[in-house]
Design an enzyme around this catalytic site. Structure first.
Site, PDB file in Angstrom:
ATOM      1  N   LYS A  88       0.846  -1.191   0.000  1.00 30.58           N
ATOM      2  CA  LYS A  88       0.000   0.000   0.000  1.00 30.58           C
ATOM      3  C   LYS A  88       0.885   1.247   0.000  1.00 30.58           C
ATOM      4  O   LYS A  88       1.469   1.604   1.012  1.00 30.58           O
ATOM      5  CB  LYS A  88      -0.908   0.042   1.233  1.00 30.58           C
ATOM      6  CG  LYS A  88      -1.981   1.121   1.055  1.00 30.58           C
ATOM      7  CD  LYS A  88      -2.554   1.636   2.338  1.00 30.58           C
ATOM      8  CE  LYS A  88      -2.067   2.964   2.771  1.00 30.58           C
ATOM      9  NZ  LYS A  88      -2.037   4.070   1.818  1.00 30.58           N
ATOM     10  N   GLU A 109       8.813   1.085  11.409  1.00 33.38           N
ATOM     11  CA  GLU A 109       9.805   2.164  11.293  1.00 33.38           C
ATOM     12  C   GLU A 109       9.045   3.460  11.488  1.00 33.38           C
ATOM     13  O   GLU A 109       8.259   3.853  10.624  1.00 33.38           O
ATOM     14  CB  GLU A 109      10.480   2.138   9.917  1.00 33.38           C
ATOM     15  CG  GLU A 109      11.471   1.015   9.732  1.00 33.38           C
ATOM     16  CD  GLU A 109      12.597   1.049  10.749  1.00 33.38           C
ATOM     17  OE1 GLU A 109      12.895   2.117  11.309  1.00 33.38           O
ATOM     18  OE2 GLU A 109      13.166  -0.023  11.012  1.00 33.38           O
ATOM     19  N   CYS A 147      12.521  10.963   8.854  1.00 40.71           N
ATOM     20  CA  CYS A 147      12.469  10.378  10.190  1.00 40.71           C
ATOM     21  C   CYS A 147      13.800  10.580  10.899  1.00 40.71           C
ATOM     22  O   CYS A 147      13.860  10.673  12.112  1.00 40.71           O
ATOM     23  CB  CYS A 147      12.156   8.895  10.088  1.00 40.71           C
ATOM     24  SG  CYS A 147      13.213   8.052   8.905  1.00 40.71           S
ATOM     25  N   GLU A 178       8.431  15.253  16.984  1.00 40.90           N
ATOM     26  CA  GLU A 178       8.912  15.222  15.605  1.00 40.90           C
ATOM     27  C   GLU A 178       8.223  16.347  14.832  1.00 40.90           C
ATOM     28  O   GLU A 178       6.996  16.479  14.892  1.00 40.90           O
ATOM     29  CB  GLU A 178       8.563  13.862  14.985  1.00 40.90           C
ATOM     30  CG  GLU A 178       9.066  13.718  13.580  1.00 40.90           C
ATOM     31  CD  GLU A 178       8.825  12.327  13.028  1.00 40.90           C
ATOM     32  OE1 GLU A 178       7.665  11.877  13.034  1.00 40.90           O
ATOM     33  OE2 GLU A 178       9.788  11.695  12.568  1.00 40.90           O
ATOM     34  N   TRP A 228      18.982  -0.405   9.355  1.00 35.96           N
ATOM     35  CA  TRP A 228      18.220   0.820   9.546  1.00 35.96           C
ATOM     36  C   TRP A 228      17.121   0.567  10.564  1.00 35.96           C
ATOM     37  O   TRP A 228      16.355  -0.383  10.441  1.00 35.96           O
ATOM     38  CB  TRP A 228      17.592   1.309   8.239  1.00 35.96           C
ATOM     39  CG  TRP A 228      16.915   2.635   8.428  1.00 35.96           C
ATOM     40  CD1 TRP A 228      15.584   2.867   8.540  1.00 35.96           C
ATOM     41  CD2 TRP A 228      17.559   3.894   8.560  1.00 35.96           C
ATOM     42  NE1 TRP A 228      15.358   4.200   8.740  1.00 35.96           N
ATOM     43  CE2 TRP A 228      16.559   4.852   8.762  1.00 35.96           C
ATOM     44  CE3 TRP A 228      18.900   4.311   8.541  1.00 35.96           C
ATOM     45  CZ2 TRP A 228      16.836   6.207   8.939  1.00 35.96           C
ATOM     46  CZ3 TRP A 228      19.173   5.648   8.713  1.00 35.96           C
ATOM     47  CH2 TRP A 228      18.151   6.583   8.905  1.00 35.96           C
TER      48      TRP A 228
HETATM   49  P1  NAD Z   1       1.410   8.081   8.191  1.00 36.98           P
HETATM   50  O1  NAD Z   1       1.562   7.266   9.404  1.00 36.98           O
HETATM   51  O2  NAD Z   1       0.354   9.112   8.154  1.00 36.98           O
HETATM   52  O3  NAD Z   1       1.127   7.147   6.923  1.00 36.98           O
HETATM   53  C1  NAD Z   1       1.983   6.090   6.574  1.00 36.98           C
HETATM   54  C2  NAD Z   1       1.201   5.086   5.748  1.00 36.98           C
HETATM   55  O4  NAD Z   1       0.209   4.490   6.587  1.00 36.98           O
HETATM   56  C3  NAD Z   1       0.454   5.686   4.574  1.00 36.98           C
HETATM   57  O5  NAD Z   1       0.492   4.780   3.497  1.00 36.98           O
HETATM   58  C4  NAD Z   1      -0.965   5.809   5.123  1.00 36.98           C
HETATM   59  O6  NAD Z   1      -1.959   5.807   4.118  1.00 36.98           O
HETATM   60  C5  NAD Z   1      -1.068   4.575   5.988  1.00 36.98           C
HETATM   61  N1  NAD Z   1      -2.098   4.644   7.014  1.00 36.98           N
HETATM   62  C6  NAD Z   1      -2.678   5.744   7.557  1.00 36.98           C
HETATM   63  N2  NAD Z   1      -3.606   5.377   8.477  1.00 36.98           N
HETATM   64  C7  NAD Z   1      -3.584   4.029   8.543  1.00 36.98           C
HETATM   65  C8  NAD Z   1      -4.289   3.071   9.326  1.00 36.98           C
HETATM   66  N3  NAD Z   1      -5.197   3.428  10.218  1.00 36.98           N
HETATM   67  N4  NAD Z   1      -3.982   1.761   9.140  1.00 36.98           N
HETATM   68  C9  NAD Z   1      -3.032   1.365   8.260  1.00 36.98           C
HETATM   69  N5  NAD Z   1      -2.363   2.233   7.471  1.00 36.98           N
HETATM   70  C10 NAD Z   1      -2.625   3.553   7.620  1.00 36.98           C
HETATM   71  O7  NAD Z   1       2.865   8.701   7.903  1.00 36.98           O
HETATM   72  P2  NAD Z   1       3.270   9.735   6.783  1.00 36.98           P
HETATM   73  O8  NAD Z   1       2.728  11.070   7.157  1.00 36.98           O
HETATM   74  O9  NAD Z   1       2.960   9.180   5.430  1.00 36.98           O
HETATM   75  O10 NAD Z   1       4.875   9.729   6.949  1.00 36.98           O
HETATM   76  C11 NAD Z   1       5.525  10.459   7.905  1.00 36.98           C
HETATM   77  C12 NAD Z   1       5.917   9.609   9.093  1.00 36.98           C
HETATM   78  O11 NAD Z   1       6.690   8.481   8.667  1.00 36.98           O
HETATM   79  C13 NAD Z   1       6.817  10.338  10.062  1.00 36.98           C
HETATM   80  O12 NAD Z   1       6.389  10.136  11.391  1.00 36.98           O
HETATM   81  C14 NAD Z   1       8.189   9.706   9.845  1.00 36.98           C
HETATM   82  O13 NAD Z   1       9.051   9.791  10.950  1.00 36.98           O
HETATM   83  C15 NAD Z   1       7.831   8.317   9.498  1.00 36.98           C
HETATM   84  N6  NAD Z   1       8.934   7.676   8.749  1.00 36.98           N
HETATM   85  C16 NAD Z   1       9.759   6.803   9.406  1.00 36.98           C
HETATM   86  C17 NAD Z   1      10.831   6.221   8.738  1.00 36.98           C
HETATM   87  C18 NAD Z   1      11.771   5.276   9.447  1.00 36.98           C
HETATM   88  O14 NAD Z   1      12.541   4.605   8.773  1.00 36.98           O
HETATM   89  N7  NAD Z   1      11.771   5.181  10.769  1.00 36.98           N
HETATM   90  C19 NAD Z   1      11.055   6.506   7.392  1.00 36.98           C
HETATM   91  C20 NAD Z   1      10.190   7.387   6.751  1.00 36.98           C
HETATM   92  C21 NAD Z   1       9.123   7.958   7.447  1.00 36.98           C
END
Ligand code: NAD
Length: 487
Positions: free
Chosen positions: A183, A258, A292, A391, A457
């Protein structure tokens, strides 16, 4: 660079199941954050598409799991080659959909190629390792070790590094012999849809990779709770990570998470100041700070503070912000209006908390459209403020001074997160000592945030469960089986 950006005149199929693109479904508008103009309209999926995708992945699983590591490795190598051949298009798609400058998007695409090649190598090595005898303290029994794929896995990824976060999960999952329902983020699905076309052309058998675009609640939630999904690997926010884990708990499925970070860069007293400034700005403003691993906290030895701040301010103010397609632009746009407003909210609350705004905080006056923000620097950030602890996920650097090494370590470790950290020092003994004391899954010394497929990672505390990349990324998709025979 020649323009190879695809133009999407018709609604794009956002659901790929059993090797077929399926049209229809609720329409999702995809925008270019640098212009606010529509880029494409995607037909999205729903719980029924998730069900069909899981069925296709389940049907494809036995044959893919039985294939040799060498066969899977060959497919991964063809995928890497396909990405290499479409490198320019993928770079431009990432820039257009995410707002990042072309040079940053190029780093992402090269990372994807390297990741598929690395896991091709690990897949090729699996055959020789399978059924290795296990040394036992008796001759009455013989044991062998098998590593077998989990089964159907659900991969859920965010928008900040759409292709990279996908590759870090997809390449090891395929190498292990899992079949996949992916997804993508509803904000940035275009790079992954292009990647899916490349993977299709590379000859991945139908049903091994299935993709369902859509929103988190409509697609991500049923994927996280589906009883036939053996594991969910999620990258995103902590709030959603918790929900994914709760849903996965209902059927006791494995989870890899992650999540967020609040990472520190420590500038020790004998640091090369020029290098420290470059690393601080690189760590905070790359990808417009939507990382992140952003070094959003910088801890500076007190005697260096005044010079450090002056140089960081000069560097931040000189940063060229604008059109991601312009070759001399250093920082592009934030990904969408919601993210822009979220970051602006952090900045306003930061000012209200008593932190001193050194520079930035506003959109560049010369850019009328697009979600652009100037690189922002805060000093004297209160330790109990949201600015210091939460964050931000935007181009915001928060600086505090410290008096002793112990205080710097204590300040850096005082966080619910523990993803990465950086140390700048000419005294390598001190730098190594501090690196050992930091609670983070990756620590860089005098180095930009380089990431290799060979190094893990992931982080401590609430940043992660599990590790991606390296052999750990592969074993995240493998069950361990011992077969013990009485002799
Ligand atoms: P998000 O949590 O809003 O969304 C991530 C994914 O989850 C998207 O595909 C979204 O559609 C899906 N999603 C949303 N609600 C859901 C639910 N209830 N059930 C299942 N899936 C759902 O995050 P974002 O805004 O897309 O990305 C930013 C975040 O990602 C930041 O907090 C960042 O730190 C984190 N991030 C972490 C890493 C890492 O390696 N640790 C890397 C990149 C981003």
């Amino acid at each position: 660079m020649q323009n190879t950006l695809p133009t999407y005149t018709e609604t794009l199929a956002g659901v790929y199941i059993d090797g077929q693109w399926l049209t229809g479904g609720a329409e999702l508008a995809v925008i270019n954050p640098a212009t606010e103009a529509p880029l494409a309209t995607i037909g999205s999926g729903d719980a029924t598409s998730v069900e069909l995708a899981v069925q296709a992945a389940s049907k494809a699983f036995p044959a893919w799991a039985r294939s040799s590591g060498a066969e899977r490795g060959a497919v991964l190598r063809r995928i890497a080659e396909g990405v290499r051949q479409r490198r320019e298009t993928l770079i431009q798609l990432q820039s257009a959909n995410n707002g990042k400058p072309l040079f940053e998007a190029a780093i992402d695409v090269d990372d994807v190629i390297g990741t598929f090649e690395y896991y091709a190598g690990l897949a090729e090595g699996l055959d020789a390792q399978q059924d290795r005898p296990v040394e036992l303290p008796t001759e009455d029994f013989a044991a062998r070790l098998r590593r077998e794929p989990y089964g159907v896995v659900g991969l859920i990824v965010p928008w900040n590094f759409p292709m990279v976060t996908t590759a870090w999960k997809l390449a090891p999952a395929l190498a292990a012999g899992c079949t996949v329902v992916l997804k993508p983020s509803e904000v940035t699905p275009l790079p992954e849809l292009e990647l899916a076309r490349i993977i299709h052309e590379a000859g991945l058998p139908a049903g091994v990779l299935n993709i369902v675009c859509g929103t988190g609640l409509v697609v991500g939630a049923p994927l996280s709770s589906h009883p036939k999904v053996a594991k969910v690997s999620f990258t995103g926010s902590n709030a959603v990570g918790v929900q994914v884990m709760q849903r996965a708990a209902e059927t006791v499925k494995g989870v890899s998470l992650e999540l967020g970070g609040k990472s520190s860069l420590l500038v020790l007293q004998d640091a090369d100041l020029e290098l420290a400034v470059e690393l601080a700005c690189g760590g905070a403003f790359f990808n417009a700070g939507q990382m992140c691993s952003a070094t959003s906290r910088v801890l500076v030895a007190a005697p260096l503070m005044a010079d450090f701040l002056a140089q960081v301010q000069a560097r931040a103010e000189a940063t060229k912000v604008g059109d991601p397609f312009s070759e001399d632009v250093e920082m592009g746009a934030l990904v969408n209006q919601a993210q822009y407003q979220r970051v602006r909210g952090h900045i306003e609350r930061g000012i209200a908390s008593g932190a001193r705004l050194v520079c930035g905080g506003e959109r560049p006056a010369e850019l009328a459209r697009g979600y652009f923000l100037r690189p922002t620097v805060f000093a004297d950030v209160p330790r109990d403020s949201a600015l210091w602890n939460e964050e931000i996920f935007g181009p915001v650097l928060c600086v505090r001074s410290f008096a002793t090494e112990e205080e710097a370590i204590e300040l850096a470790n005082d966080s619910e997160f523990g993803l990465v950290a950086s140390v700048v020092s000419r005294d390598l003994d001190a730098a190594e000592r501090v690196a050992n004391a930091l609670q983070a899954g990756m620590v860089w010394i005098n180095s930009p945030q380089v990431i290799f497929p060979q190094t893990a990672w992931g982080g401590y505390k609430q940043s992660s469960i599990g590790r991606e990349l390296g052999p750990w990324g592969l074993s995240a998709f493998q069950e361990i089986k011992h077969v013990v025979r009485a002799v």
